[in-house]
Design an enzyme around this catalytic site. Sequence first.
Site, mmCIF file in Angstrom:
data_model
loop_
_atom_site.group_PDB
_atom_site.id
_atom_site.type_symbol
_atom_site.label_atom_id
_atom_site.label_comp_id
_atom_site.label_asym_id
_atom_site.label_seq_id
_atom_site.Cartn_x
_atom_site.Cartn_y
_atom_site.Cartn_z
ATOM 1 N N HIS A 178 16.309 50.844 41.175
ATOM 2 C CA HIS A 178 17.326 49.857 40.298
ATOM 3 C C HIS A 178 17.154 48.694 41.011
ATOM 4 O O HIS A 178 16.211 48.417 41.924
ATOM 5 C CB HIS A 178 18.561 50.368 41.004
ATOM 6 C CG HIS A 178 19.543 51.491 40.753
ATOM 7 N ND1 HIS A 178 20.287 52.510 41.402
ATOM 8 C CD2 HIS A 178 20.209 51.978 39.450
ATOM 9 C CE1 HIS A 178 20.542 52.958 40.571
ATOM 10 N NE2 HIS A 178 20.505 52.921 38.945
ATOM 11 N N CYS A 274 24.450 48.325 46.477
ATOM 12 C CA CYS A 274 25.132 49.329 45.311
ATOM 13 C C CYS A 274 26.318 49.963 45.482
ATOM 14 O O CYS A 274 26.849 50.348 44.675
ATOM 15 C CB CYS A 274 24.047 50.332 46.262
ATOM 16 S SG CYS A 274 22.502 50.459 46.381
#
Length: 292
Positions: A178, A274
């Site tokens: 990511h 996150c």
Amino acid sequence: MTNDPTILLVAPTFYDVSYSINPWMDPTAWARDPGGMHRRALASFDALHDALGRAGFAVEVVQGAAGQPDMVFPANAAVVLDGKAVLARFRYPERRGEEQPFASIFDDLRARGLVDTVALLPEGCFQEGAGDCIWDARRGHFWAGFGPRSSREAADAMARAFDREVVALELATAQSYHLDVCFCPLSGGEVLYYPPAFTENALRMLRARVPVAQRIEATEDDLRHFSVNAVNLDEHVVMTRTTSHLRHELGRRGYRLHEVDLTPYMLSGGGAYCMTLRLDRTSTPVRRAAAA
Ligand code: ARG
């Protein structure tokens, strides 16, 4: 929508590491002591909650769903800007079961006035939320990561959904699956990033927009500490326990670090950013003072 700096967290009740969809995930390490790991995960979550409060955020905690351990990473649930939430479409079946519960969570947030609208992306693309679509408040555009998780077309879909520019950066490694693992824009205009995570073309685009004085290059050690995955508000930076390199580099630029032991979440490939989702982001230029 809310105008105060507000962060969404998902309670770790159902958190564990039971499958592996990125190279950091270690179900074997978790299985050695699931009870102990779970207790540590609860303690780390509380420590993160406290650190976010000290950094100046209002924190909203919602419940996850049984059987969906990665819901503790709401950065992947949606992209939120100007009161509009665009829900994610996950690449892996392991996480697709999060889409329904997150849709209900966002309906709830709308009912409570924390967001104004909830929208879906067109089918046929993958987009893993703010983990792969990061608002740069200084520059007034999104940076999108694509490759391992989100698809290239998702960047264009986001540009249409928000009517904002989206600069799409291709991620070159499974380790930086990511964008938020390897890229973090800061309030003073600096960008903390890990160069080997990007294709050459992506690096060219990044460097064309971020002058050299504003580039902070993370080392592999910084990346392994999940320190690029940081939450920034004004001069405050909340992150996992970090390296002396970043303590020094961010400290000398006037940032104040709030370090939290997030080891149980790093076993799933996650750090502080996150585990959060900002609900109050606006596209109007931010005039807050940069770091001191
Ligand atoms: N285990 C999760 C996954 O692989 C970790 C997600 C971390 N989130 C993030 N925004 N990097 O999907």
